[in-house]
Design a protein around this motif. Structure first.
Motif, mmCIF file in Angstrom:
data_model
loop_
_atom_site.group_PDB
_atom_site.id
_atom_site.type_symbol
_atom_site.label_atom_id
_atom_site.label_comp_id
_atom_site.label_asym_id
_atom_site.label_seq_id
_atom_site.Cartn_x
_atom_site.Cartn_y
_atom_site.Cartn_z
ATOM 1 N N THR A 80 -4.556 0.660 1.533
ATOM 2 C CA THR A 80 -3.599 1.579 0.911
ATOM 3 C C THR A 80 -3.865 3.020 1.317
ATOM 4 O O THR A 80 -5.018 3.453 1.367
ATOM 5 C CB THR A 80 -3.676 1.463 -0.627
ATOM 6 O OG1 THR A 80 -3.422 0.104 -1.008
ATOM 7 C CG2 THR A 80 -2.660 2.364 -1.288
ATOM 8 N N ASN A 104 -0.184 -0.148 2.832
ATOM 9 C CA ASN A 104 0.697 0.190 1.720
ATOM 10 C C ASN A 104 0.578 1.682 1.440
ATOM 11 O O ASN A 104 -0.458 2.295 1.720
ATOM 12 C CB ASN A 104 0.310 -0.604 0.461
ATOM 13 C CG ASN A 104 0.584 -2.076 0.615
ATOM 14 O OD1 ASN A 104 1.613 -2.467 1.161
ATOM 15 N ND2 ASN A 104 -0.344 -2.904 0.152
ATOM 16 N N LYS A 126 5.237 2.062 -1.711
ATOM 17 C CA LYS A 126 4.893 0.855 -2.460
ATOM 18 C C LYS A 126 4.720 1.146 -3.950
ATOM 19 O O LYS A 126 5.165 0.379 -4.811
ATOM 20 C CB LYS A 126 3.592 0.263 -1.900
ATOM 21 C CG LYS A 126 3.119 -1.015 -2.572
ATOM 22 C CD LYS A 126 3.956 -2.195 -2.170
ATOM 23 C CE LYS A 126 3.359 -3.495 -2.694
ATOM 24 N NZ LYS A 126 4.174 -4.667 -2.329
#
Length: 261
Positions: A80, A104, A126
């Motif tokens: 992420t 993400n 996201k």
């Protein structure tokens, strides 16, 4: 899950934002350990979770920053990316769309941007972190899923360690007869309006902390108005604890006034 917080140039941020970013990063590092890394250009300190990318800046600094992190393969092992910079978000969403990156994206939202291209990039993230419930409600109305938005207020931290400040001006002002403003100058904060109020309340003191007085050259400044141009952040809490009244005026002509916490 490894999270990488990306910020192109933390030294160009206003001091309050820089402190907020620093505290957030430290909290994440304490919580996640090796699963968190903060990457910035010309950062503020050296530690195990902070990677600094040093280079000379120009108008294309966001592109330079992305080039360096990709060239050095700094995000290949992360699940992420955490972002709060609009330009960086726009480019990273595009790179994800074309399959160049697979991370993400979580974006920290402070206001609804006027540019539709940036707003579209935000809505393609996201997850979102909004700084107020009002801002979250607006994002939901724009079509973003409620369950994917976290509200994290960026206001006063009552758990902050208090450092007492020794200052003759502060000590001379009556806590029951002084109104305090802390922060920088921004159009949406309606500073001129506060000055106008102060000019009409000569029996009450107004203390402005962190405000550049030169930006108020067009205003009449009465004798009951005082300025401290710069105070270290760690002393702000003791000042607010000393005085009984604080003020923040918002200009509703600016969209950010609807969302600030």
């Amino acid at each position: 899950m490894k999270i990488v917080y990306l910020f192109p140039n933390i030294n160009q941020m206003k001091s309050a934002n820089r402190i907020q970013t620093q505290k957030f990063s430290k909290a994440m590092a304490d919580k996640l350990g090796r699963d968190f890394v903060f990457i910035s250009a010309n950062g503020y300190e050296n530690n195990s979770w902070h990677i600094q990318i040093k280079y000379h800046f120009n108008k294309a600094q966001t592109i330079q920053f992305i080039f360096h992190i990709i060239k050095r393969r700094l995000i290949v092992d992360s699940d992420t990316l955490y972002i709060r910079d609009y330009k960086l978000l726009k480019v990273m969403v595009f790179l994800k769309k074309i399959g160049f990156i697979s991370n993400n994206i979580i974006f920290e939202v402070h206001e609804i941007p006027q540019k539709q291209a940036i707003l579209k990039s935000i809505l393609q993230s996201k997850r979102l972190v909004a700084i107020s419930q009002t801002l979250k409600n607006k994002l939901i109305k724009l079509g973003y899923q409620e369950k994917s938005i976290l509200v994290a207020h960026d206001g006063f931290d009552t758990n902050e360690q208090i450092f007492k400040i020794e200052n003759s001006l502060i000590d001379s002002l009556n806590p029951n007869n002084t109104i305090v403003y802390t922060g920088s100058y921004s159009n949406w904060k309606n500073i001129e309006f506060i000055i106008e109020i102060a000019n009409n309340l000569g029996n009450i003191n107004f203390l402005f902390i962190g405000l550049d007085k030169s930006k108020l050259f067009h205003c009449n400044i009465s004798s009951n108005i005082y300025f401290l141009d710069y105070v270290e952040h760690k002393y702000i809490y003791s000042i607010l604890n000393r005085f009984n009244y604080a003020i923040l005026s918002l200009n509703m002509n600016y969209e950010i006034s609807n969302y600030t916490s």
